[in-house]
Write an enzyme that holds these catalytic residues in place. Structure first.
Site, PDB file in Angstrom:
ATOM      1  N   SER A 110       0.845  -1.190   0.000  1.00 15.18           N
ATOM      2  CA  SER A 110       0.000   0.000   0.000  1.00 15.18           C
ATOM      3  C   SER A 110       0.885   1.247   0.000  1.00 15.18           C
ATOM      4  CB  SER A 110      -0.953  -0.037   1.206  1.00 15.18           C
ATOM      5  OG  SER A 110      -1.959   0.964   1.088  1.00 15.18           O
ATOM      6  N   GLU A 210       0.242  -2.765  -8.768  1.00 16.66           N
ATOM      7  CA  GLU A 210      -1.049  -3.296  -8.313  1.00 16.66           C
ATOM      8  C   GLU A 210      -1.859  -2.120  -7.786  1.00 16.66           C
ATOM      9  OE1 GLU A 210      -2.294  -3.938  -4.765  1.00 16.66           O
ATOM     10  OE2 GLU A 210      -0.815  -2.438  -4.212  1.00 16.66           O
ATOM     11  N   HIS A 277      -2.821  -5.701  -2.174  1.00 18.54           N
ATOM     12  CA  HIS A 277      -4.103  -5.524  -1.489  1.00 18.54           C
ATOM     13  C   HIS A 277      -5.058  -6.713  -1.601  1.00 18.54           C
ATOM     14  CE1 HIS A 277      -2.824  -1.260  -1.633  1.00 18.54           C
ATOM     15  NE2 HIS A 277      -3.548  -1.151  -0.551  1.00 18.54           N
TER      16      HIS A 277
END
Length: 308
Positions: A110, A210, A277
């Site tokens: 993240s 991602e 995630h």
């Protein structure tokens, strides 16, 4: 060659820090208890429980906590509680020379993405795109822990990077085979560093991306910004991970974006990696050399992330 931190062993001490957004104190305590139940000792940064809106303390305070963990001889590994926002703010306050001289494992994804790439670029230290403290709970899939502990403890190499059996396998989109250090991570965080002294260098690298909870038209905007910034031009190859809980937009899907925007770039391309995630999280050592076979959809870690 990148610096490999010392391997993590059972009974070692893990330093817990909050580097971006806060996490509920009870959640932090529960996750720490789970980590301790695995057999690890824990030390906490001074500002782990701080809460100031969407940030946990000032940038300087969060940076001091992180540097304190690199300086603490007891600490073998550093584990942020979560990402969120704000990690970029600590980067100017870090002493990368000291980190280079005192390398330690650090794991996260993240918004921690910007830190992982900064540690590799400015300190030359491999960091792990893998679990955060919030992932240490009974519901976490066994695959995630297997990936995490293989990356943090094993000296075995080469080692395949593959999705779990519950997921579709990686898809090779051509063309050819390339080998180089892997960089990247969360797309939003990666794009947020562009134009700053801390943007990642993709020259001669394999680029992993991602995303989560973004509509596809926003993902397109970010991808186009990376293209205009030369990040795709400079990289050796591209690994597109999942777009977790991303929303179709104007009749277009994330797969459409890959087909219509990423594939035509003509770079070696592998898609579908479960990392970041999503439910399943492959452990990717940022800065370690990866062999990418884009014709057959294979990724192979060519060196361990750690040293004995």
């Amino acid at each position: 060659m990148a610096i490999r931190p010392a391997a993590l062993r059972m009974g070692d001490t893990i330093g817990i820090v909050t580097l971006g957004s806060p996490l509920e104190p009870e959640t932090i305590r529960t996750r720490i208890a789970y980590l301790q139940g695995m057999g690890f000792n824990v030390v906490l940064g001074r500002h782990v429980f701080d809460q100031n809106g969407y940030l946990a303390g000032t940038a300087q305070e969060r940076a001091e906590d992180l540097m304190g963990m690199f300086a603490d001889p007891r600490v073998k590994m550093i584990l942020p509680v979560r990402g969120g926002v704000g990690v970029e703010g600590i980067l100017p306050f870090l002493d990368y020379g000291f980190i280079r001289d005192h390398p330690k494992l650090l794991s996260g994804y993240s918004d921690i993405t910007v830190l992982l790439n900064a540690l590799y670029r400015f300190a030359g230290v491999i960091a792990l795109h893998s679990l955060l403290l919030l992932d240490f709970r009974p519901e976490t899939p066994a695959y995630n822990f297997e990936q995490f502990f293989s990356a943090t403890s094993s000296l075995a190499a080469p080692r395949p990077i593959a999705n779990p059996p519950e997921m579709p396998p990686l898809v090779g989109r051509g063309t050819g085979t390339v080998c180089g250090p892997i960089v990247g991570g969360n797309l939003t965080s990666f794009v947020g560093s562009l134009g700053t002294p801390f943007e990642a260098d993709t020259r001669g690298k394999i680029l992993l991306l991602e995303e989560t909870h973004e509509p596809v038209n926003t993902v397109y905007r970010y991808v186009e910004q990376l293209r205009l910034a030369g990040k795709f031009r400079d990289c050796l190859g591209i690994v597109m991970g999942e777009c977790t809980n991303c929303i179709d937009a104007y009749g277009k899907t994330y797969q459409n974006l890959i087909d219509e925007v990423i594939a035509p770039l003509g770079k070696p391309l592998v898609t579908g990696l479960a990392s970041g995630h999503g439910t399943y999280k492959a452990a990717i050592p940022i800065g370690a050399c990866v062999l990418m076979d884009a014709d057959n959809g294979r990724l192979t870690l060519m060196e361990p992330a750690v040293t004995a």
